[in-house]
Write a protein that holds these residues in place. Structure first.
Motif, PDB file in Angstrom:
ATOM      1  N   ILE A  14      -5.295   2.235   9.228  1.00 29.77           N
ATOM      2  CA  ILE A  14      -4.569   1.528   8.178  1.00 29.77           C
ATOM      3  C   ILE A  14      -3.107   1.465   8.608  1.00 29.77           C
ATOM      4  O   ILE A  14      -2.508   2.488   8.920  1.00 29.77           O
ATOM      5  N   ILE A  15      -2.518   0.263   8.633  1.00 31.62           N
ATOM      6  CA  ILE A  15      -1.121   0.110   9.032  1.00 31.62           C
ATOM      7  C   ILE A  15      -0.270  -0.210   7.803  1.00 31.62           C
ATOM      8  O   ILE A  15      -0.589  -1.133   7.041  1.00 31.62           O
ATOM      9  N   VAL A  16       0.802   0.559   7.636  1.00 37.06           N
ATOM     10  CA  VAL A  16       1.682   0.417   6.478  1.00 37.06           C
ATOM     11  C   VAL A  16       3.104   0.131   6.947  1.00 37.06           C
ATOM     12  O   VAL A  16       3.679   0.907   7.724  1.00 37.06           O
ATOM     13  N   ALA A  17       3.693  -0.975   6.503  1.00 42.57           N
ATOM     14  CA  ALA A  17       5.111  -1.224   6.756  1.00 42.57           C
ATOM     15  C   ALA A  17       5.919  -0.311   5.846  1.00 42.57           C
ATOM     16  O   ALA A  17       5.575  -0.129   4.667  1.00 42.57           O
ATOM     17  N   PRO A  23       5.380  -5.780   2.883  1.00 45.75           N
ATOM     18  CA  PRO A  23       6.195  -6.024   1.683  1.00 45.75           C
ATOM     19  C   PRO A  23       5.991  -7.408   1.085  1.00 45.75           C
ATOM     20  O   PRO A  23       6.190  -7.589  -0.128  1.00 45.75           O
ATOM     21  N   GLU A  24       5.622  -8.388   1.910  1.00 41.84           N
ATOM     22  CA  GLU A  24       5.538  -9.766   1.425  1.00 41.84           C
ATOM     23  C   GLU A  24       4.295 -10.043   0.585  1.00 41.84           C
ATOM     24  O   GLU A  24       4.212 -11.082  -0.058  1.00 41.84           O
ATOM     25  N   GLN A  25       3.329  -9.125   0.598  1.00 42.80           N
ATOM     26  CA  GLN A  25       2.097  -9.319  -0.158  1.00 42.80           C
ATOM     27  C   GLN A  25       1.842  -8.124  -1.073  1.00 42.80           C
ATOM     28  O   GLN A  25       2.085  -6.988  -0.689  1.00 42.80           O
ATOM     29  N   PRO A  26       1.370  -8.388  -2.299  1.00 37.14           N
ATOM     30  CA  PRO A  26       1.076  -7.283  -3.217  1.00 37.14           C
ATOM     31  C   PRO A  26       0.063  -6.319  -2.599  1.00 37.14           C
ATOM     32  O   PRO A  26      -0.889  -6.734  -1.937  1.00 37.14           O
ATOM     33  N   GLU A  69      -8.082  -1.955   9.870  1.00 32.04           N
ATOM     34  CA  GLU A  69      -8.943  -2.256   8.717  1.00 32.04           C
ATOM     35  C   GLU A  69      -8.146  -2.836   7.547  1.00 32.04           C
ATOM     36  O   GLU A  69      -8.629  -3.709   6.826  1.00 32.04           O
ATOM     37  N   SER A  70      -6.916  -2.364   7.363  1.00 28.05           N
ATOM     38  CA  SER A  70      -6.052  -2.889   6.311  1.00 28.05           C
ATOM     39  C   SER A  70      -4.609  -2.894   6.807  1.00 28.05           C
ATOM     40  O   SER A  70      -4.202  -2.014   7.583  1.00 28.05           O
ATOM     41  N   ILE A  71      -3.838  -3.890   6.373  1.00 27.36           N
ATOM     42  CA  ILE A  71      -2.428  -4.020   6.734  1.00 27.36           C
ATOM     43  C   ILE A  71      -1.639  -4.191   5.445  1.00 27.36           C
ATOM     44  O   ILE A  71      -1.884  -5.134   4.677  1.00 27.36           O
ATOM     45  N   LEU A  72      -0.699  -3.294   5.204  1.00 24.26           N
ATOM     46  CA  LEU A  72       0.089  -3.338   3.974  1.00 24.26           C
ATOM     47  C   LEU A  72       1.514  -3.747   4.317  1.00 24.26           C
ATOM     48  O   LEU A  72       2.210  -3.061   5.068  1.00 24.26           O
ATOM     49  N   ALA A 101       4.054  -4.831  11.337  1.00 25.56           N
ATOM     50  CA  ALA A 101       2.771  -4.349  10.816  1.00 25.56           C
ATOM     51  C   ALA A 101       1.682  -5.407  10.964  1.00 25.56           C
ATOM     52  O   ALA A 101       0.556  -5.100  11.391  1.00 25.56           O
ATOM     53  N   LEU A 102       1.998  -6.650  10.627  1.00 29.26           N
ATOM     54  CA  LEU A 102       0.995  -7.714  10.669  1.00 29.26           C
ATOM     55  C   LEU A 102       0.539  -8.006  12.091  1.00 29.26           C
ATOM     56  O   LEU A 102      -0.662  -8.053  12.377  1.00 29.26           O
TER      57      LEU A 102
END
Length: 319
Positions: A218-221, A192-195, A187-190, A177-178
């Motif tokens: 928006i990318i979500v792991a 697990p390692e970050q709240p 625009e946003s990357i979600l 994801a990152l």
């Protein structure tokens, strides 16, 4: 040492075949007999083992997946299952084993090492979540697959002026994801390692909307939560037309990139070298483009960490 075995275990990843090829040909070059163990640890228990020659690994370096196949095996987590596997190793005269896979695969390799059978681990997983190596086999290919898909999603997002949520693999690791998010300007990357700060996601979307931006990615792991749930919440909070794309197992397939083929070849060859040197219970890896090896127990005790500087940069660039 005259005979070694090789198996692939856990989830498949592009480049595993290149690693198998490297192990087999490097071993034969050094006058070793090589045995392929089919269907991972389950195949080891069942004795699904065949001798491999140069032709056995011909024309596979460009293929995704694994010609040795792979399977989950709960039985091998037990002492009884491990003893069954050892009996098969004895039956074929196999004196050392190369295990290509991830965390769970290495735990099995460590158990065999403790019971007297030298094992070397080769990190093969698209998640890039194994400590002690900068990259794992399959990550680069999966990343490029994701980037290509997001590029195409962005085309339709632009055409229809929509917000797209793209869910990618990574239960416990956000590397895909990152890296994909930074490469594709999400625009946003979600991860697990970050709240997850949902309000920050919404604020970014609204700021973009206020300056005339018509579409967003928006990318979500997958380890963070459901892409569909995030899509629903975004649409409710912003009233933006929002769609969700879940890439799923397409990320695991495909012909490996040049980087993965070279990495797999180098790591496979290094694994054979370690067995010939009489080493066991080691994992090979690459750090700063140099081949390294670590004690598997040390690796299993460590936690994979994300590159926080890269994560910070992705936030700074997506203002």
């Amino acid at each position: 040492m005259k005979k070694i075995g090789v198996l692939t275990s856990g989830g498949d990843s592009p480049g595993m075949n290149a690693a198998i090829r490297s192990v087999v040909r490097k071993a034969i070059y050094h006058d070793l007999e090589v045995y392929g163990i089919y269907n991972g640890y389950q195949g080891l228990i069942d004795g699904n083992i065949k001798q491999l020659d140069l032709g056995s690994v011909g024309d596979i370096i460009q293929r995704g997946g694994t010609v040795l196949h792979t399977a989950r095996c709960l039985e091998f987590k037990t002492d009884e299952g491990q003893e069954k596997g050892i009996e098969q190793l004895k039956r074929f005269g196999i004196e050392g084993l190369v295990v290509i896979g991830g965390d769970g695969s290495f735990r099995g390799a460590e158990k065999l090492t403790q019971k007297g059978y030298p094992c070397i681990g080769v990190p093969g997983t698209i998640d890039n979540d194994i400590p002690g190596t900068d990259f794992t086999i399959g990550f680069d290919t999966a990343l490029n697959t994701v980037i290509e898909a997001i590029d195409k999603v962005r085309d339709t997002a632009t055409s229809h002026e929509r917000t797209y949520v793209v869910e990618v693999m990574g239960r416990h690791a956000g590397d895909i994801a990152l890296w994909a998010g930074l490469a594709d300007g999400a625009e946003s990357i979600l991860i697990p390692e970050q709240p997850t700060d949902f309000n920050d996601v919404i604020d970014r979307l609204k700021r973009g909307q206020e300056r005339g931006k018509k579409h967003s990615i928006i990318i979500v792991a997958e380890g963070v939560g459901s892409g569909f749930e995030f899509g629903k919440r975004i649409e409710e909070a912003t009233n933006m037309d929002t769609r969700v794309t879940i890439l799923g197992h397409v990320q695991r397939g495909g012909s490996p990139t040049a980087n993965d083929r070279v990495l797999a070849s180098r790591l496979g060859g290094k694994a054979v070298d370690l067995l010939l040197e009489g080493k066991s219970g080691r994992m090979v890896g690459i750090q700063n483009n140099k081949l390294v090896d670590h004690d598997i127990l040390d690796i299993l005790d460590q936690k994979h960490e994300i590159d926080l500087d890269m994560y910070k940069l992705s936030q700074e660039l997506s203002i």
